[in-house]
Motif scaffolding. Structure first.
Motif, PDB file in Angstrom:
ATOM      1  N   PHE A 191     -15.538  10.327  19.370  1.00 30.15           N
ATOM      2  CA  PHE A 191     -16.101   9.395  20.351  1.00 30.15           C
ATOM      3  C   PHE A 191     -17.331   8.699  19.764  1.00 30.15           C
ATOM      4  O   PHE A 191     -18.298   9.341  19.374  1.00 30.15           O
ATOM      5  CB  PHE A 191     -16.462  10.113  21.649  1.00 30.15           C
ATOM      6  CG  PHE A 191     -15.286  10.294  22.568  1.00 30.15           C
ATOM      7  CD1 PHE A 191     -14.886   9.267  23.407  1.00 30.15           C
ATOM      8  CD2 PHE A 191     -14.566  11.475  22.560  1.00 30.15           C
ATOM      9  CE1 PHE A 191     -13.785   9.422  24.239  1.00 30.15           C
ATOM     10  CE2 PHE A 191     -13.465  11.642  23.388  1.00 30.15           C
ATOM     11  CZ  PHE A 191     -13.074  10.611  24.233  1.00 30.15           C
ATOM     12  N   VAL A 192     -17.272   7.374  19.729  1.00 30.32           N
ATOM     13  CA  VAL A 192     -18.372   6.587  19.180  1.00 30.32           C
ATOM     14  C   VAL A 192     -19.589   6.643  20.097  1.00 30.32           C
ATOM     15  O   VAL A 192     -20.725   6.768  19.644  1.00 30.32           O
ATOM     16  CB  VAL A 192     -17.926   5.124  18.951  1.00 30.32           C
ATOM     17  CG1 VAL A 192     -19.098   4.262  18.496  1.00 30.32           C
ATOM     18  CG2 VAL A 192     -16.792   5.062  17.927  1.00 30.32           C
ATOM     19  N   GLN A 193     -19.364   6.549  21.397  1.00 31.73           N
ATOM     20  CA  GLN A 193     -20.453   6.562  22.373  1.00 31.73           C
ATOM     21  C   GLN A 193     -20.198   7.634  23.434  1.00 31.73           C
ATOM     22  O   GLN A 193     -19.874   7.331  24.582  1.00 31.73           O
ATOM     23  CB  GLN A 193     -20.608   5.186  23.036  1.00 31.73           C
ATOM     24  CG  GLN A 193     -20.985   4.071  22.087  1.00 31.73           C
ATOM     25  CD  GLN A 193     -22.397   4.213  21.541  1.00 31.73           C
ATOM     26  OE1 GLN A 193     -23.170   5.040  21.997  1.00 31.73           O
ATOM     27  NE2 GLN A 193     -22.738   3.388  20.560  1.00 31.73           N
ATOM     28  N   PRO A 194     -20.349   8.899  23.068  1.00 31.76           N
ATOM     29  CA  PRO A 194     -20.039   9.974  24.027  1.00 31.76           C
ATOM     30  C   PRO A 194     -20.926   9.973  25.268  1.00 31.76           C
ATOM     31  O   PRO A 194     -20.505  10.448  26.321  1.00 31.76           O
ATOM     32  CB  PRO A 194     -20.244  11.248  23.200  1.00 31.76           C
ATOM     33  CG  PRO A 194     -21.173  10.840  22.102  1.00 31.76           C
ATOM     34  CD  PRO A 194     -20.799   9.423  21.777  1.00 31.76           C
ATOM     35  N   LEU A 195     -22.146   9.436  25.166  1.00 39.01           N
ATOM     36  CA  LEU A 195     -23.051   9.424  26.317  1.00 39.01           C
ATOM     37  C   LEU A 195     -23.050   8.092  27.050  1.00 39.01           C
ATOM     38  O   LEU A 195     -23.799   7.916  28.017  1.00 39.01           O
ATOM     39  CB  LEU A 195     -24.486   9.733  25.870  1.00 39.01           C
ATOM     40  CG  LEU A 195     -24.740  11.092  25.232  1.00 39.01           C
ATOM     41  CD1 LEU A 195     -26.234  11.274  24.978  1.00 39.01           C
ATOM     42  CD2 LEU A 195     -24.189  12.230  26.080  1.00 39.01           C
ATOM     43  N   PRO A 275     -19.555  23.022  10.587  1.00 34.42           N
ATOM     44  CA  PRO A 275     -20.766  22.454   9.983  1.00 34.42           C
ATOM     45  C   PRO A 275     -20.543  21.074   9.374  1.00 34.42           C
ATOM     46  O   PRO A 275     -20.660  20.873   8.171  1.00 34.42           O
ATOM     47  CB  PRO A 275     -21.128  23.485   8.913  1.00 34.42           C
ATOM     48  CG  PRO A 275     -19.803  24.039   8.492  1.00 34.42           C
ATOM     49  CD  PRO A 275     -18.959  24.071   9.753  1.00 34.42           C
ATOM     50  N   ALA A 276     -20.173  20.121  10.226  1.00 36.45           N
ATOM     51  CA  ALA A 276     -19.966  18.748   9.773  1.00 36.45           C
ATOM     52  C   ALA A 276     -20.304  17.807  10.910  1.00 36.45           C
ATOM     53  O   ALA A 276     -20.223  18.163  12.080  1.00 36.45           O
ATOM     54  CB  ALA A 276     -18.521  18.538   9.312  1.00 36.45           C
ATOM     55  N   LEU A 277     -20.713  16.586  10.561  1.00 34.69           N
ATOM     56  CA  LEU A 277     -21.101  15.583  11.543  1.00 34.69           C
ATOM     57  C   LEU A 277     -20.421  14.268  11.213  1.00 34.69           C
ATOM     58  O   LEU A 277     -20.538  13.769  10.091  1.00 34.69           O
ATOM     59  CB  LEU A 277     -22.619  15.384  11.548  1.00 34.69           C
ATOM     60  CG  LEU A 277     -23.161  14.258  12.426  1.00 34.69           C
ATOM     61  CD1 LEU A 277     -22.985  14.622  13.894  1.00 34.69           C
ATOM     62  CD2 LEU A 277     -24.619  13.971  12.119  1.00 34.69           C
ATOM     63  N   THR A 278     -19.682  13.711  12.178  1.00 35.69           N
ATOM     64  CA  THR A 278     -19.050  12.411  12.002  1.00 35.69           C
ATOM     65  C   THR A 278     -19.866  11.354  12.720  1.00 35.69           C
ATOM     66  O   THR A 278     -20.166  11.488  13.911  1.00 35.69           O
ATOM     67  CB  THR A 278     -17.608  12.417  12.548  1.00 35.69           C
ATOM     68  OG1 THR A 278     -16.836  13.384  11.821  1.00 35.69           O
ATOM     69  CG2 THR A 278     -16.967  11.037  12.403  1.00 35.69           C
ATOM     70  N   ASP A 285     -12.810  -3.758   9.923  1.00 37.04           N
ATOM     71  CA  ASP A 285     -11.690  -3.454  10.813  1.00 37.04           C
ATOM     72  C   ASP A 285     -12.115  -2.670  12.045  1.00 37.04           C
ATOM     73  O   ASP A 285     -11.319  -1.962  12.648  1.00 37.04           O
ATOM     74  CB  ASP A 285     -10.608  -2.674  10.046  1.00 37.04           C
ATOM     75  CG  ASP A 285      -9.999  -3.479   8.924  1.00 37.04           C
ATOM     76  OD1 ASP A 285      -9.756  -2.892   7.855  1.00 37.04           O
ATOM     77  OD2 ASP A 285      -9.775  -4.697   9.127  1.00 37.04           O
ATOM     78  N   GLY A 286     -13.387  -2.776  12.431  1.00 36.74           N
ATOM     79  CA  GLY A 286     -13.854  -2.049  13.611  1.00 36.74           C
ATOM     80  C   GLY A 286     -14.753  -0.894  13.218  1.00 36.74           C
ATOM     81  O   GLY A 286     -15.318  -0.859  12.117  1.00 36.74           O
ATOM     82  N   PHE A 287     -14.916   0.078  14.096  1.00 32.67           N
ATOM     83  CA  PHE A 287     -15.775   1.216  13.817  1.00 32.67           C
ATOM     84  C   PHE A 287     -15.090   2.159  12.826  1.00 32.67           C
ATOM     85  O   PHE A 287     -13.950   2.560  13.011  1.00 32.67           O
ATOM     86  CB  PHE A 287     -16.109   1.970  15.107  1.00 32.67           C
ATOM     87  CG  PHE A 287     -17.111   1.271  15.975  1.00 32.67           C
ATOM     88  CD1 PHE A 287     -16.697   0.540  17.075  1.00 32.67           C
ATOM     89  CD2 PHE A 287     -18.457   1.314  15.677  1.00 32.67           C
ATOM     90  CE1 PHE A 287     -17.610  -0.126  17.874  1.00 32.67           C
ATOM     91  CE2 PHE A 287     -19.382   0.666  16.473  1.00 32.67           C
ATOM     92  CZ  PHE A 287     -18.955  -0.055  17.570  1.00 32.67           C
ATOM     93  N   GLU A 288     -15.833   2.511  11.776  1.00 32.45           N
ATOM     94  CA  GLU A 288     -15.299   3.380  10.745  1.00 32.45           C
ATOM     95  C   GLU A 288     -16.052   4.708  10.750  1.00 32.45           C
ATOM     96  O   GLU A 288     -17.283   4.736  10.768  1.00 32.45           O
ATOM     97  CB  GLU A 288     -15.455   2.721   9.369  1.00 32.45           C
ATOM     98  CG  GLU A 288     -14.706   1.403   9.238  1.00 32.45           C
ATOM     99  CD  GLU A 288     -14.981   0.684   7.940  1.00 32.45           C
ATOM    100  OE1 GLU A 288     -14.297  -0.318   7.674  1.00 32.45           O
ATOM    101  OE2 GLU A 288     -15.885   1.128   7.193  1.00 32.45           O
ATOM    102  N   PRO A 289     -15.313   5.836  10.744  1.00 31.06           N
ATOM    103  CA  PRO A 289     -15.981   7.143  10.752  1.00 31.06           C
ATOM    104  C   PRO A 289     -16.448   7.554   9.357  1.00 31.06           C
ATOM    105  O   PRO A 289     -15.786   7.286   8.358  1.00 31.06           O
ATOM    106  CB  PRO A 289     -14.877   8.078  11.252  1.00 31.06           C
ATOM    107  CG  PRO A 289     -13.605   7.434  10.786  1.00 31.06           C
ATOM    108  CD  PRO A 289     -13.856   5.950  10.850  1.00 31.06           C
TER     109      PRO A 289
END
Length: 314
Positions: A191-195, A275-278, A285-289
């Motif tokens: 989720f790009v904008q979880p909040l 132990p990882a953060l995306t 092409d839009g939002f890239e993780p």
């Protein structure tokens, strides 16, 4: 990033342009579902009227997509109620809803009570402090709920500029919510904008969820929906850019504390620590993780290191 999340990003992340308005309207007419737009508001006289007016003009008068626009006023001391009503919303005051249960301050409290005064099969929440508002925020996130029977909740994703700098908004998201989700609920790491306060869901899902009364409501809702309906029933839609009033550091600290407490209560259900953060950046092409490891290793006290002890003796 988990393989399941990579698949989810490819199949459950869309752009508002993927569903033209005529297609969304056709799906509404075919399925017969009704749509309620809810704006929780507290002293938002400067912005609430413009948001209501845009939704009413674009999605009620021009295209009959939205069935009702409801502003729930949670105790404003300015002209929020008058401005919202003049723009075409039905205004309901928080304390008038379910008076048997005394209301407490908080955004989640207002969203929870709004279910009692709306009738839509789909409920779309929109924050009342947005500026330069586009009705894409509504049509974009209700679209998948009308066209995809397996989708139950859709969040908006967008750029959040801060003081003219792109991608710097959403400080609590980056410093609190995203680490929490990546470490404890990694299936929600996409989720790009979880909040974000703009999301739509089927009433049949919302009525089964607990609502944290404060700012933890968005994180709590995502976590609880994941447990209830699974990741594939959740989705997100890119609606462009979100501009709104930014809060000061102390207010953000209080928000972060509420979000952490919401997460803490849910961790009792059992969790996976990864132990990882995306994080996300907008590309061609839009939002890239982009996924980064989170350093969790610790060094022992130096006094326990033999070489250090030997040095002291020498």
């Amino acid at each position: 990033m988990l393989e399941e999340v990579e698949h989810w990003l490819a199949t459950r992340s869309w752009s508002v342009t993927d569903r033209p308005l005529h297609r969304v309207l056709s799906a509404k007419q075919r399925t017969g579902q009704t749509i309620s737009v809810v704006l929780p508001a507290l002293n938002e006289e400067e912005t609430v009227g413009d948001i209501v007016a845009v939704v009413r003009h674009d999605l009620v008068e021009q295209v009959p997509l939205v069935d009702e626009i409801v502003v729930v006023d949670s105790g404003s001391t300015d002209r929020t109620s008058e401005v919202a009503a003049a723009a075409g919303a039905r205004v309901v005051h928080r304390d008038e809803i379910l008076p048997r249960i005394p209301a407490v301050p908080g955004k989640g409290e207002v969203l929870w009570r709004s279910l009692l005064v709306t009738g839509g099969d789909i409920v779309c929440f929109v924050d009342a402090d947005l500026r330069e508002f586009s009705s894409d925020f509504v049509s974009g996130i209700v679209g998948p709920l009308l066209t995809e029977p397996g989708v139950d909740l859709v969040k908006a994703m967008y750029d959040r500029p801060l003081a003219g700098a792109a991608g710097q908004g959403g400080r609590v998201t980056e410093l609190m919510a995203r680490p929490l989700l990546n470490l404890h609920w990694p299936r929600l790491a996409g989720f790009v904008q979880p909040l974000g306060g703009e999301y739509a869901a089927r009433r049949s899902l919302l009525e089964q969820l607990p609502f944290p009364v404060g700012y933890g409501v968005e994180l709590g809702m995502l976590v609880d929906a994941l447990h209830l309906v699974g990741l594939d029933a959740l989705a997100q839609v890119d609606v462009g850019v979100r501009r709104h009033r930014h809060q000061d550091g102390q207010a953000l600290g209080r928000m972060a504390a509420e979000i952490y407490r919401t997460a803490q209560l849910r961790l009792a259900r059992g969790h996976l620590v990864r132990p990882a953060l995306t994080q996300f950046e907008r590309g061609t092409d839009g939002f890239e993780p982009h996924t980064y490891s989170v350093d969790t290793e610790e060094r022992p006290p130096m006094a326990e290191i033999a070489e250090y002890a030997d040095r002291k003796v020498a």
